[in-house]
Design a protein around this motif. Structure first.
Motif, short mmCIF file in Angstrom:
data_model
loop_
_atom_site.label_atom_id
_atom_site.label_comp_id
_atom_site.label_asym_id
_atom_site.label_seq_id
_atom_site.Cartn_x
_atom_site.Cartn_y
_atom_site.Cartn_z
N GLU A 21 3.97 1.51 -0.87
CA GLU A 21 4.73 1.55 -2.17
C GLU A 21 3.95 2.02 -3.38
O GLU A 21 4.59 2.76 -4.24
CB GLU A 21 5.48 0.20 -2.59
CG GLU A 21 6.41 0.03 -3.45
CD GLU A 21 7.26 -1.18 -3.64
OE1 GLU A 21 7.73 -1.30 -4.56
OE2 GLU A 21 6.60 -2.03 -2.93
N ASN A 22 2.68 1.69 -3.16
CA ASN A 22 1.84 2.04 -4.52
C ASN A 22 1.05 3.58 -4.17
O ASN A 22 0.51 4.12 -5.19
CB ASN A 22 0.87 1.10 -4.71
CG ASN A 22 1.06 -0.21 -4.95
OD1 ASN A 22 2.14 -0.29 -5.93
ND2 ASN A 22 0.67 -1.35 -4.57
N GLN A 23 1.67 4.25 -3.42
CA GLN A 23 1.24 5.67 -3.24
C GLN A 23 2.12 6.50 -4.03
O GLN A 23 3.04 6.33 -4.21
CB GLN A 23 1.27 6.09 -1.65
CG GLN A 23 0.46 5.25 -0.80
CD GLN A 23 -1.11 5.09 -1.21
OE1 GLN A 23 -1.77 6.09 -1.30
NE2 GLN A 23 -1.43 3.97 -1.38
N ASP A 24 1.31 7.60 -4.56
CA ASP A 24 1.88 8.68 -5.26
C ASP A 24 3.31 9.30 -4.43
O ASP A 24 2.72 9.72 -3.56
CB ASP A 24 1.23 9.58 -5.91
CG ASP A 24 1.97 10.45 -6.94
OD1 ASP A 24 2.89 10.05 -7.32
OD2 ASP A 24 1.38 11.69 -7.09
N GLY A 25 4.26 9.11 -4.70
CA GLY A 25 5.17 9.99 -3.86
C GLY A 25 6.72 10.09 -4.41
O GLY A 25 6.76 9.68 -5.84
N PRO A 26 7.86 10.53 -4.24
CA PRO A 26 8.97 10.74 -4.81
C PRO A 26 9.60 9.43 -5.31
O PRO A 26 10.39 9.53 -6.15
CB PRO A 26 9.81 11.50 -3.66
CG PRO A 26 9.26 11.14 -2.63
CD PRO A 26 7.87 11.05 -2.63
N TRP A 27 9.36 8.39 -4.54
CA TRP A 27 9.89 7.21 -5.03
C TRP A 27 9.47 6.60 -6.35
O TRP A 27 9.88 5.80 -7.21
CB TRP A 27 9.66 6.17 -4.06
CG TRP A 27 8.30 5.76 -3.74
CD1 TRP A 27 7.11 5.11 -4.34
CD2 TRP A 27 7.40 6.66 -2.80
NE1 TRP A 27 6.01 5.23 -3.65
CE2 TRP A 27 6.29 6.10 -2.68
CE3 TRP A 27 7.83 7.50 -1.71
CZ2 TRP A 27 5.30 6.83 -1.78
CZ3 TRP A 27 7.19 7.90 -0.80
CH2 TRP A 27 5.68 7.68 -0.78
N SER A 28 8.24 7.23 -6.80
CA SER A 28 7.62 6.98 -8.31
C SER A 28 8.55 7.39 -9.27
O SER A 28 8.53 6.70 -10.53
CB SER A 28 6.20 7.51 -8.33
OG SER A 28 5.43 7.24 -7.39
N ASN A 29 9.46 8.57 -9.02
CA ASN A 29 10.24 9.01 -10.47
C ASN A 29 11.65 8.98 -9.99
O ASN A 29 12.34 9.61 -10.59
CB ASN A 29 9.77 10.64 -10.26
CG ASN A 29 8.44 10.57 -10.66
OD1 ASN A 29 7.89 9.97 -11.54
ND2 ASN A 29 7.75 11.61 -10.05
N TRP A 78 14.46 3.22 -0.82
CA TRP A 78 12.89 3.26 -0.83
C TRP A 78 12.27 2.08 0.12
O TRP A 78 11.50 2.23 1.07
CB TRP A 78 12.35 3.68 -1.99
CG TRP A 78 12.55 4.70 -2.49
CD1 TRP A 78 13.35 4.96 -3.73
CD2 TRP A 78 12.21 6.11 -1.94
NE1 TRP A 78 13.32 6.53 -3.98
CE2 TRP A 78 12.75 7.19 -3.02
CE3 TRP A 78 11.50 6.54 -0.96
CZ2 TRP A 78 12.70 8.44 -2.44
CZ3 TRP A 78 11.39 7.87 -0.59
CH2 TRP A 78 12.03 8.74 -1.37
N TRP A 107 0.90 -1.25 0.11
CA TRP A 107 0.02 -0.03 0.07
C TRP A 107 0.99 1.17 0.08
O TRP A 107 0.65 2.39 -0.74
CB TRP A 107 -1.18 -0.01 0.96
CG TRP A 107 -1.66 1.41 1.21
CD1 TRP A 107 -3.07 1.44 0.54
CD2 TRP A 107 -1.66 2.52 1.99
NE1 TRP A 107 -3.64 2.67 0.98
CE2 TRP A 107 -2.66 3.19 1.49
CE3 TRP A 107 -0.74 2.98 2.50
CZ2 TRP A 107 -2.85 4.41 2.02
CZ3 TRP A 107 -0.68 4.16 3.05
CH2 TRP A 107 -1.75 4.88 2.60
#
Length: 97
Positions: free
Chosen positions: A27-35, A63, A25
């Motif tokens: 990990e799947n949130q929108d955050g700086p780790w997405s990019n 992350w 959950w």
């Protein structure tokens, strides 16, 4: 090292902490780790921050470690305060109030 990680995850799950579900959950949130990747850390840090440590191939400055920090803390609380189960960390932290 993998044994220690497995043990902390098992401790968490045995005490009602849904480790994998919670980690996914977060990990799947929108955050700086997405990019960014674990190797794209801004700032200057000592090399040992990026070396393999415990369960993390990229060290604690990755992350995955960030996603799991609270879960690990809750698992340790459950292990150290077994009468409180998954609320063990809260019992520990509350003892300082």
């Amino acid at each position: 090292v993998p044994q220690a990680f497995s043990k902390i995850v098992k401790t968490a799950e045995d005490n009602g902490i849904q480790w994998e579900k919670a980690r996914r959950w977060i990990e799947n949130q929108d955050g700086p780790w997405s990019n960014t990747s674990d190797t794209e850390v801004e700032g200057e840090y000592p090399e040992y921050y990026k070396r393999e440590f415990h369960a993390y191939d990229n060290g604690n400055l990755c992350w995955k470690a960030a996603f799991e920090q609270e879960l690990a803390s809750r698992a340790v609380g459950a292990r150290n305060f077994p009468a409180y189960g998954e609320a063990g960390e809260d019992a520990f932290r509350g003892s300082f109030d």
